[in-house]
Design a protein around this motif. Sequence first.
Motif, short mmCIF file in Angstrom:
data_model
loop_
_atom_site.label_atom_id
_atom_site.label_comp_id
_atom_site.label_asym_id
_atom_site.label_seq_id
_atom_site.Cartn_x
_atom_site.Cartn_y
_atom_site.Cartn_z
N ILE A 229 33.94 48.81 46.59
CA ILE A 229 33.45 47.83 45.63
C ILE A 229 34.52 47.49 44.60
CG2 ILE A 229 32.43 49.37 43.91
CD1 ILE A 229 30.84 46.15 45.30
N MET A 230 35.39 48.46 44.25
CA MET A 230 36.46 48.19 43.29
C MET A 230 37.47 47.19 43.85
SD MET A 230 35.81 49.65 40.47
CE MET A 230 37.41 49.33 39.72
N CYS A 231 37.53 47.07 45.18
CA CYS A 231 38.46 46.13 45.82
C CYS A 231 37.74 44.96 46.47
CB CYS A 231 39.29 46.87 46.88
SG CYS A 231 40.26 48.26 46.26
N SER A 232 36.51 44.74 46.09
CA SER A 232 35.68 43.71 46.73
C SER A 232 35.84 42.34 46.11
CB SER A 232 34.21 44.13 46.65
OG SER A 232 33.76 44.06 45.29
N GLY A 233 36.39 42.27 44.90
CA GLY A 233 36.44 41.01 44.17
C GLY A 233 35.40 40.95 43.07
N LEU A 234 34.36 41.79 43.16
CA LEU A 234 33.30 41.78 42.16
C LEU A 234 33.70 42.51 40.88
CD1 LEU A 234 30.15 42.47 44.37
CD2 LEU A 234 30.85 40.30 43.34
#
Length: 267
Positions: A229-234
């Motif tokens: 999630i930290m690298c998801s764009g969010l």
Amino acid sequence: MSDKKTKRVVLITGGTKGIGKEIAFKFAEHGDQCIITYGWGSIEDSDFLNEFKAKNLPEPFLIQSDVINNEDTANLMNEIKTRFGTVDIFISNVSFANLVKGIDDYSEAALLKSIEYSCWPMIEYTRQMKTILGKYPKYVMGLSSHGPDRFYVNYDFAAATKTLNEVLVKYLNYHFYDEAVIFNILRTRPVITDSLLMTVGKEWKEFIEKYDIPGTHVDLEEVANVAYIMCSGLMDGIRGQTINADKGYNFIEGYSYMYKNREEFGI
């Protein structure tokens, strides 16, 4: 946000076991192409690749590369350039430190070697991507633990390298801000892996299981979910930070908690 229609290239150093492997599984579940490095003789390639096949996940590109060997690093980047052209996400996962059982185990050479393996690759790999691939990755993430704040057996030099990474990531974020590279550190509570038990001893796991102390460790998938999630764009508004994956247990652990639940724990 990344989805199954958007394949990204994810480089994970030391990703054939433990946290690194679980993170690779998570990115592969979302259709990303994983590149995984390992040290000499540490795995059987076919066995590792079959784990992805058994989960119906895209096969990763597996390559031997020593993170402190400059020739290996250059060869790795050139191989990536030929096969994939770029790296979108870099997970700096290799961690190595001499075990410290007492002050006699302290030496300058051992400390510097720990830093060379556990800290420097996050910087050098990022720079080599620009030199050889022509661009930086968008995300760079290092792994840490609660060793800088809490005592763990034999963990002196490992904790020192984690502390250094957590400080450097703030400055790296500053220096790379105009390049739009997002640096963060993922810090976890103990995750029961071979690496952890080699450091603190297998008796640690037996002790935790005996007293069934909840919250003492986090699961591999929980860590991988946070990494993804930290690298998801969010989460791009979070930069240069150390993110705690601790399930909130850091606040409640300690003697008071154990005292309150002493009958349940049998102590």
